[in-house]
Design an enzyme around this catalytic site. Structure first.
Site, PDB file in Angstrom:
ATOM      1  N   GLY A   1      16.926  -2.502  -3.613  1.00 27.63           N
ATOM      2  CA  GLY A   1      17.967  -2.772  -4.619  1.00 27.63           C
ATOM      3  C   GLY A   1      19.116  -3.536  -4.001  1.00 27.63           C
ATOM      4  O   GLY A   1      18.979  -4.113  -2.917  1.00 27.63           O
ATOM      5  N   ASN A   2      20.247  -3.573  -4.681  1.00 26.24           N
ATOM      6  CA  ASN A   2      21.436  -4.223  -4.116  1.00 26.24           C
ATOM      7  C   ASN A   2      22.694  -3.534  -4.639  1.00 26.24           C
ATOM      8  O   ASN A   2      22.610  -2.622  -5.457  1.00 26.24           O
ATOM      9  CB  ASN A   2      21.434  -5.728  -4.427  1.00 26.24           C
ATOM     10  CG  ASN A   2      21.464  -5.994  -5.923  1.00 26.24           C
ATOM     11  OD1 ASN A   2      22.425  -5.641  -6.598  1.00 26.24           O
ATOM     12  ND2 ASN A   2      20.393  -6.592  -6.440  1.00 26.24           N
TER      13      ASN A   2
END
Ligand code: CTP
Length: 402
Positions: free
Chosen positions: A212-213
């Site tokens: 993810g980020n």
């Protein structure tokens, strides 16, 4: 949320028996999230006290150019009051005040404030039936509307005189409803549909892990609110985000992965007038997603990644009538890179933020942007809160599509 939320409402009260209803009117405006100030004609204080209206509006109420009881004799600045307001409402508006407004007479604070106001002015006439029917009143009502003021018509019913007929001030609920509907009907994005992506995407590695980020989704959610506040119906396709939204014009569509986001966007896209991609979509995802939790081993673990589909590019390539806007987060050769993306993805505009600018980017509460259009015109903005940045973006789009 009411369209009056955050609006500055200036209520002018004149000397009619319906003035007693302004207590409810102020309450309704406050309940809708508006900030309210009240000016009164001196004679209207015989019908309702300034204390009642100042208590309900949480602001001082003025009726004269200066307050005699105040030992400093502070001047009540009618120009400042007139310019402060987003909306002015004169209710009840008596035949006397309507006639003075028509002729530009300003022998009291309310009338001077009316003449100074630059915002939309609504007025709700209230008088006895014969006064309402009188040719001179008709001239006032017509002239005031020709000046651009908006009339909230009187209704029929029993009047203070005991007579029955037209001249009753509209009920407070109906006045607020009238103003809300009028504002909504004039919003620049009324009837437009906006597809918006926001937040990060999560790309599964196994049932418990993902790539993810750090995108918070805040920028996208603020854009959704800014657009909805201007009347757009927003389809907000968001990756996992803690952001909350509560607006009747915003439909939230929760997705997890880039693939989900792509599919959701294309489900709505044909019907849309505008598309804005602000999501931080993962460019790669694990090629194979393990069915079971991957067990720890001593050897290094290699996860093969494959590219995800570029949602924005696919929207640009398949656009018919839509105005398509992308984001570019760059670290070097910012403008040149953003222009390349704008062309490669067939966009109408791109919002550039540089990681070299302090306070810009996708994790914090501020952003600093440059908007570049399809002709490579550039407009740079100061560092601002994401709420304000969102308004700038939507205002630029409104200017381009209208
Ligand atoms: N975007 C998208 N789908 C993807 C990747 C990006 O819709 N799979 C959108 C983003 O929402 C953003 C724009 O594309 O509006 C720019 O993304 P960015 O990551 O800056 O550009 P890339 O084209 O991915 O190029 P690079 O990462 O090499 O800078």
């Amino acid at each position: 949320m009411s369209v009056l939320h955050g609006k500055k409402v200036l209520l002018g009260v004149t000397a009619g028996i319906a003035a007693y209803k302004t207590a409810s009117l102020v309450r309704l405006f406050i309940k809708s999230g508006a900030e309210v100030k009240v000016v009164m004609t001196p004679a209207s204080k015989d019908f309702i006290t300034p204390l009642t209206l100042s208590t309900l509006s949480k602001n001082p109420v003025h009726s004269t150019f200066y307050d005699q009881e105040d030992e400093n004799e502070l001047w009540n600045n009618h120009v400042e009051l007139g310019l402060w307001a987003d909306i002015m409402l004169i209710a009840p508006a008596t035949a006397n005040t309507l006639s003075k407004m028509t002729n530009g007479t300003c022998d009291n604070l309310l009338l001077a404030t009316y003449l100074s106001a630059k915002c939309p002015v609504y007025f709700a006439p209230a008088m006895d039936l014969d006064m309402y029917k009188h040719p001179s009143t008709k001239v006032s009502l017509e002239s005031l509307q020709n000046f651009g003021n908006i009339m909230i018509p009187a209704t029929s019913g029993e009047l203070a005189s005991g007579l029955v007929g037209e001249g009753r001030m509209a009920e407070p609920e109906d006045i607020v409803d009238f103003i809300e509907k009028d504002i909504l009907s004039k919003l620049p994005l009324k009837g437009k549909k906006l597809l918006l992506t926001a937040g990060p995407t999560y790309e599964a590695i196994d049932p418990v892990r993902f790539i993810g980020n750090h995108s918070s989704g805040k920028m996208g959610f603020e854009i959704a609110k800014a657009a909805a506040n201007l009347g757009a119906e927003v389809f907000l396709v968001t990756g996992p985000s803690h952001q909350k939204v509560n607006h009747s014009l915003i439909h939230r569509i929760d997705v997890t992965s880039a693939k989900d986001m792509y599919e959701a966007c294309h489900q709505y896209y044909n019907d849309m007038d505008i598309a804005i991609c602000s999501a931080a979509v993962a460019d790669y995802r694990p090629k194979n997603v393990a069915d079971q939790k991957i067990k720890k081993k001593d050897a290094a673990l290699t996860i093969e990644l494959e590219p995800t589909k570029d949602i924005l590019k696919s929207l640009g390539e398949t656009k018919q009538h839509q105005f398509v806007v992308g984001f570019a987060l760059e670290t070097n050769d910012e403008k040149a890179n953003a222009k390349k993306k704008l062309e490669a993805k067939n966009l109408d505009a791109i919002v550039l933020n540089s990681l070299r600018d302090k306070g810009a980017g996708f994790a914090g509460d501020t952003n600093k942007i440059t908007i570049i259009d399809a002709d490579f015109n550039e407009k740079s903005f100061e560092l601002k809160s994401k709420t304000e940045v969102a308004k700038d973006i939507i205002n630029e789009i409104v200017a381009k599509i209208s």
